[in-house]
Design an enzyme around this catalytic site. Structure first.
Site, PDB file in Angstrom:
ATOM      1  NE  ARG A 134      44.820  42.625  47.026  1.00 26.31           N
ATOM      2  CZ  ARG A 134      45.534  41.623  46.524  1.00 26.31           C
ATOM      3  NH1 ARG A 134      45.018  40.848  45.577  1.00 26.31           N
ATOM      4  NH2 ARG A 134      46.747  41.381  46.952  1.00 26.31           N
ATOM      5  CG  HIS A 177      47.321  46.345  44.658  1.00 22.98           C
ATOM      6  ND1 HIS A 177      48.212  45.299  44.752  1.00 22.98           N
ATOM      7  CD2 HIS A 177      46.611  46.332  45.808  1.00 22.98           C
ATOM      8  CE1 HIS A 177      48.029  44.674  45.914  1.00 22.98           C
ATOM      9  NE2 HIS A 177      47.065  45.283  46.563  1.00 22.98           N
ATOM     10  CG  ASN A 218      50.443  44.267  41.887  1.00 22.72           C
ATOM     11  OD1 ASN A 218      49.696  44.611  42.792  1.00 22.72           O
ATOM     12  ND2 ASN A 218      51.213  45.117  41.225  1.00 22.72           N
ATOM     13  CG  HIS A 270      41.435  44.325  54.228  1.00 20.89           C
ATOM     14  ND1 HIS A 270      42.615  44.311  54.951  1.00 20.89           N
ATOM     15  CD2 HIS A 270      41.809  44.481  52.927  1.00 20.89           C
ATOM     16  CE1 HIS A 270      43.639  44.443  54.129  1.00 20.89           C
ATOM     17  NE2 HIS A 270      43.174  44.555  52.896  1.00 20.89           N
TER      18      HIS A 270
END
Length: 348
Positions: free
Chosen positions: A69, A73, A101, A202
């Site tokens: 992740r 990001h 975040n 995911h």
């Protein structure tokens, strides 16, 4: 964007990204990146990182999702330049302080710092924080059951972090529908196939209740399977419950295609997940991945390689940060070392 790095040339078209497999769908390698970038300057960088991450994941496999992740990001906000790692300064708050975040796992940042130290011990400060994050993301996928693939390297670290507004604008919320997500990813030269494939990240990890309780309260999202919804209501009995649940109810710690099986069975956690199956333009892609795990792994690798090269800095642009959370110009410890070296040279 930067000029080509002098350390290595771009990979040849005959190179395969997918280790041990005949993988023919190869995205273009950005100018300045290469599959052999650290061949001379830090040949063991990838083995050093993988060895440490095996130990980390043996203790807590949840860190695999956290590192994956972190790479997402980083790349979606002004490119894969490790700007998400920078602390805030007098110029403003860091990307980490922007709402999308706030749920990034603190352990992910700590692990990157550990990797920075381990790589530096073996090679000196020649590997960028951005490359460390990219390699760690790949290893997070592979060590939790996903594909192993080669990552183009040679990224440089950014000198500035993005503003709060830019960070929010480039990290769509879990409540975003598929149509909007497709439009957003098109601005990054990513398509519907990439969207569905990247969403497969995911298949590992956790979510806080606040990211999906809008589908439960005040009225239940009709696209959500009833038993699945009831289980979520037990975990999150109110919209503001401070709890977490797994993103993939079938195999929460294994990087496989069960995320898509969940979607077909109306058991996707976020709107951004389930709408991939509801939306006619992405439904067939979801079904194909649910039925063919090898196809999912191939398309995920392809999409990751595209995403991992978004707006990269190379050549003389940016820098190689000695401390991933601080620009070299603000690194007091680095300045002290440089000054001491200058004094020693003067004495000689």
């Amino acid at each position: 964007m930067a000029a080509s790095s002098s350390s290595s040339s771009s990979s040849s078209s005959s190179s395969s990204f997918w280790k041990g497999n005949n993988y023919n769908s190869r995205p273009h390698v950005a100018k300045g990146l290469s599959l052999s970038f650290y061949k001379n300057s830090c040949p063991k960088v990838e083995s050093i990182i993988r060895r440490h991450l095996k130990k980390v994941f043996d203790k807590d496999i949840g860190n695999a999702a956290a590192l994956l992740r972190l790479h997402f990001h980083d790349c979606f906000v002004q490119g894969c330049d490790a700007s998400v790692l920078l602390d805030g300064s007098a110029s403003g708050p860091s990307e980490q302080e922007a709402p999308p975040n706030l749920s990034l796992r603190a352990a992910a940042f700590r692990i990157v710092d550990e990797l920075r130290d381990l790589v530096d011990r073996d090679c000196g400060t020649v590997v960028s924080c951005a490359d460390i994050v990219a390699i760690a993301a790949r290893d997070s996928v592979h060590l939790s059951g996903g594909a192993d693939y080669e990552v183009p390297l040679g990224r440089r670290d950014g000198l500035e972090f993005a503003s709060r507004a830019a960070t929010i604008a480039n990290l769509p919320s879990p409540a975003t529908n598929a149509s909007t997500l497709i439009e957003f990813l098109a601005t990054k030269d990513l398509d519907a196939n990439d969207l569905v494939a990247l969403s497969g990240g995911h298949t590992i990890g956790l979510s806080h209740c606040s990211s999906f309780t809008g589908r439960l309260y005040p009225t239940q999202d009709p696209t959500m399977e009833e038993n699945f919804a009831n289980d979520l209501k037990q975990i999150c009995p109110s919209p503001n419950t401070n709890a977490t649940t797994v993103l993939d109810v079938r195999t929460p710690n294994r990087f496989d295609n069960k995320y898509y099986v969940n979607l077909v069975n109306r058991q996707g956690l976020f709107t951004s997940d389930q709408d991939l199956f509801s939306y006619k333009k992405t439904r067939a892609i979801v079904k194909s991945f649910a039925e063919d795990e090898a196809l999912f792994h191939e398309k995920f690798v392809h999409a990751m390689l595209k995403m991992g090269q978004l707006s990269v800095l190379t050549g003389n642009d940016g820098e190689i940060r000695a401390n991933c959370s601080v620009r070299n110009s603000d690194n007091v410890q680095l300045k002290t070392v440089v000054e001491e070296e200058k004094e020693s040279a003067a004495e000689l």
